[in-house]
Design a protein around this motif. Structure first.
Motif, mmCIF file in Angstrom:
data_model
loop_
_atom_site.group_PDB
_atom_site.id
_atom_site.type_symbol
_atom_site.label_atom_id
_atom_site.label_comp_id
_atom_site.label_asym_id
_atom_site.label_seq_id
_atom_site.Cartn_x
_atom_site.Cartn_y
_atom_site.Cartn_z
ATOM 1 N N ALA A 123 0.849 -1.190 0.000
ATOM 2 C CA ALA A 123 0.000 0.000 0.000
ATOM 3 C C ALA A 123 0.886 1.241 0.000
ATOM 4 N N TYR A 124 0.344 2.345 -0.485
ATOM 5 C CA TYR A 124 1.104 3.572 -0.666
ATOM 6 C C TYR A 124 1.567 4.146 0.672
ATOM 7 N N VAL A 125 2.822 4.539 0.740
ATOM 8 C CA VAL A 125 3.387 5.151 1.944
ATOM 9 C C VAL A 125 3.560 6.636 1.653
ATOM 10 N N HIS A 168 -0.326 -3.645 -5.924
ATOM 11 C CA HIS A 168 -1.366 -3.425 -4.926
ATOM 12 C C HIS A 168 -2.661 -3.052 -5.642
ATOM 13 N N LEU A 169 -3.660 -3.899 -5.502
ATOM 14 C CA LEU A 169 -4.962 -3.638 -6.107
ATOM 15 C C LEU A 169 -5.941 -3.257 -5.019
ATOM 16 N N GLU A 176 -11.958 -2.474 -4.259
ATOM 17 C CA GLU A 176 -13.220 -2.201 -4.933
ATOM 18 C C GLU A 176 -13.200 -2.602 -6.399
ATOM 19 N N GLY A 177 -12.890 -3.855 -6.665
ATOM 20 C CA GLY A 177 -13.086 -4.415 -7.994
ATOM 21 C C GLY A 177 -11.993 -4.171 -9.005
ATOM 22 N N GLU A 178 -10.775 -3.836 -8.601
ATOM 23 C CA GLU A 178 -9.703 -3.660 -9.561
ATOM 24 C C GLU A 178 -9.191 -5.018 -10.033
ATOM 25 N N MET A 179 -8.920 -5.097 -11.343
ATOM 26 C CA MET A 179 -8.437 -6.343 -11.929
ATOM 27 C C MET A 179 -7.158 -6.069 -12.709
ATOM 28 N N LEU A 180 -6.148 -6.911 -12.493
ATOM 29 C CA LEU A 180 -4.866 -6.766 -13.174
ATOM 30 C C LEU A 180 -4.945 -7.420 -14.547
ATOM 31 N N ASP A 240 4.835 1.774 -11.537
ATOM 32 C CA ASP A 240 5.181 1.622 -10.121
ATOM 33 C C ASP A 240 3.964 1.818 -9.216
ATOM 34 N N ASN A 241 2.922 1.083 -9.523
ATOM 35 C CA ASN A 241 1.746 0.956 -8.667
ATOM 36 C C ASN A 241 0.841 2.182 -8.622
#
Length: 642
Positions: free
Chosen positions: A96-98, A223-224, A227-231, A256-257
């Motif tokens: 997750a974003y820092v 990191h997805l 709420e429904g994110e798909m790679l 980079d995410n």
């Protein structure tokens, strides 16, 4: 111990040490701002841990043999390599974003703690190896021989390892597989240096088994959000990890995410970034776009019938993703014979090229990213000016939702020092997430709205923009003449290569309070700036447009529409209603055209529904929500993490 074996281990330890630093820098890039400060913090931890490991080795050499210390350190490094990956994943809650919470010092402390927990152990163990190898050299020789011989091998290995990790390991194997390979090589080196029949060998084999069981290949790389994110795709390269993510019908391109390069829901707005500067030039034949991203912006070149469109992209994986996944939205840009893709640094390409372009467009670049500051330097702008054809122009788009007023003043003062004839243009009317462009011209030719209308009428259907359905919509995007307002920026400093002020200033201003907010150059501050520019324009003339009466009406409508969006955001229905009526009176054909295409929401923020101008169609609602996610990606990710 044979000197050849010592040299092999010294070279191997050096290769793994610097190779891991490259890999860990890429991993940290998945969760950080990626500023010069964050990279410095990681390097600081790595160097301090190496020094501490060397000091620990000096103490242990009083009790243990050098070979045993070196072998044990290599085994620990193998375990720490894999353990550090899982520590990093756990500490960042799955990458997750820092982000900053209260300021730069607090942010750097958090990075140092994170780096110490994940990278520190392996760097500490690596630091013990070389001193132990020095001590294992023949004691009958002077200290100078092992110091020079093994240090040379270690340094040579470090150079090879850094290059191999970045340009071979990551593209061919990926970060996680390269980390796994590094851990295995650590165990092999431990076996090479361990004395015959040493008790360390079973320990090394146990460590090897642990490395395999804790395989870092199973660690997440992306990191997805829940709420429904798909790679859809992942491409790893020396410059970063490129992903294609589908979220609520919006196909996004990310680096980079958390660095969102563009998305299909914002296709109209992204193409507008190319259309506006091309329309300002009366007859462009050749254009260059610095930054490809999804390719939608550059597709404005073929849409307007340019003879040649050159697109320069630094990250090859971005170009591959744009070709494979965004062709339906960029009109197959990279397959066209009139489009030339150049995989290079944009500034370096312009400096080395002898080509001349009528229009050069620079994409949005986050100012706090390491290395981005030189794209806003005076030398960069001078390089661009040298590649422009007579009467050519350069457009620099700016993300005001990621800039302070101070940063904007610095960029503009730097820009004006090379392009005295500069105007300001809006790409949209979002009060909280505006994108604004500086357009500098070498000539003094004015814009003819009638000619603009003819060119807009020839746009193919796939490139139609509801806001640009008439030339007056184009005129609404004109924000003012900065050449007549140079005194505003005289106190600002100039950003140069030898004094890269922006690169060091922007990260410090990224967050300034505990709430995670800052004084972005948006909202009321930007509205006041627009009003100040308006007051500098004479009532009966407009220095940029040939048809001043219609142009002035469109210009006033653009300013009023921004105020309208701001009033709607404040829930000030009275002011919003008055401003709506003003916009309708000034440019009735623009509003009528937008309403007839159910696309009036593209003129302003989605919250304009408060006064009845937002369409109710579900497709447009989803487009606007996806747009907000794109433009707020960095800030929202931080708040989700908190």
């Amino acid at each position: 111990m044979p000197h050849g074996r010592l040299r092999i281990v010294a070279a191997g330890a050096g290769a793994l040490g610097l190779g891991l630093e490259v890999l860990w820098t890429r991993l940290f890039a998945q969760v950080l701002h990626n500023s010069v400060y964050s990279f410095t913090a990681i390097a600081l931890v790595f160097l301090l841990a190496l020094a501490a490991g060397a000091g620990a080795a000096a103490l242990l050499l009083r009790r243990f043999t050098p070979a045993r210390i070196a072998a044990a350190a290599l085994v620990v490094a193998a375990a720490a390599t894999v353990g550090g990956v899982w520590t990093f994943v756990h500490s960042t809650d799955g990458l997750a974003y820092v982000g900053m919470q209260s300021g730069l010092s607090e942010y750097l402390r958090r990075i140092i703690v994170l780096a110490s927990a994940s990278v520190g152990p392996v760097a500490f163990a690596s630091g013990m190896v070389l001193p132990a190898l020095w001590a294992a050299w023949d004691e009958r020789e002077t200290a100078a021989r092992p110091l020079g011989d093994l240090s040379a091998a270690n340094t040579f290995g470090g150079i090879v390892g850094a290059i191999a990790a970045g340009f071979l390991g990551v593209p061919l194997l990926g970060i996680r597989a390269t980390l796994l390979a590094a851990a295995i090589v650590y165990v092999i080196l431990a076996d090479v240096i361990a004395p015959p029949h040493a008790r360390l060998r079973p320990l090394a084999y146990a460590a090897l088994l642990g490395v395999v069981l804790c395989n870092p290949m199973r660690a997440p790389l992306v990191h997805l959000r829940p709420e429904g994110e798909m790679l859809r795709a992942t491409l790893e390269g020396p410059s970063g990890i490129v992903t294609v993510v589908e979220t609520d019908g919006d196909l996004q391109l990310r680096l980079d995410n958390y660095y969102v390069l563009g998305g299909t829901a914002a296709a109209v707005n992204e193409r507008r970034l190319g259309l506006v500067p091309l329309l300002v030039h009366p007859r462009p034949r050749r254009a260059a776009f610095i930054g490809l991203a999804t390719g939608i912006t550059a597709s404005a070149g073929p849409a307007l019938g340019l003879e040649d469109t050159t697109v320069v992209e630094l990250v090859p994986e971005v170009a591959a993703a744009a070709r494979a996944h965004f062709a339906p939205w960029n009109a197959g840009l990279l397959e066209r014979p009139d489009v030339h893709l150049v995989l290079d640094d944009g500034r370096r390409y312009l400096a080395a090229s002898q080509e001349r372009f009528d229009v050069i467009v620079s994409d949005l670049f986050i100012p706090w990213h390491a290395g981005a500051g030189n794209l806003y330097s005076r030398e960069m702008y001078a390089t661009v000016a040298g590649r422009l054809a007579p009467n050519g122009l350069f457009c620099q788009w700016l993300p005001f939702y990621q800039l302070t007023h101070e940063e904007f003043d610095m960029i503009t003062h730097t820009f004006l020092s090379v392009f005295p004839q500069t105007s300001l243009w809006r790409a949209d009317f979002y009060p909280d997430r505006p994108v604004v462009g500086l357009i500098g011209k070498l000539g003094s030719r004015r814009v003819d709205l009638e000619q603009v209308g003819e060119r807009l009428g020839r746009l193919p259907d796939w490139s139609r923009d509801p806001l640009l359905a008439t030339p007056h919509g184009f005129g609404m995007l004109y924000a003012g003449d900065l050449a007549a307002a140079t005194d505003i920026f005289q106190e600002a400093r100039v950003n140069t290569d030898d004094r890269p002020l922006l690169e060091f200033m922007a990260p410090r201003l990224t967050r300034i309070n505990a709430a995670g907010d800052k004084d972005w150059f948006t909202g009321e501050a930007l509205a006041a700036f627009y009003d100040g520019l308006d007051r500098r324009l004479a009532d009966d003339s407009n220095p940029l447009f040939a048809v001043s009466g219609e142009a002035q009406a469109a210009h006033r409508a653009g300013t009023a529409l921004y105020h309208y969006a701001l009033a709607a955001t404040r829930h000030d229905d009275s002011a919003a209603g008055r401003l709506e009526a003003e916009v309708r009176a000034l440019v009735p054909e623009v509003i009528a055209g937008a309403e007839s295409t159910d696309a009036v929401a593209s003129l302003a923020d989605a919250r304009l529904a408060l006064v009845g101008l937002r369409t109710e169609q579900e497709t447009v609602r989803r487009q606007l929500e996806a747009m907000e996610r794109r433009l707020e990606a960095l800030t929202r990710a931080e708040k989700d993490h908190q």
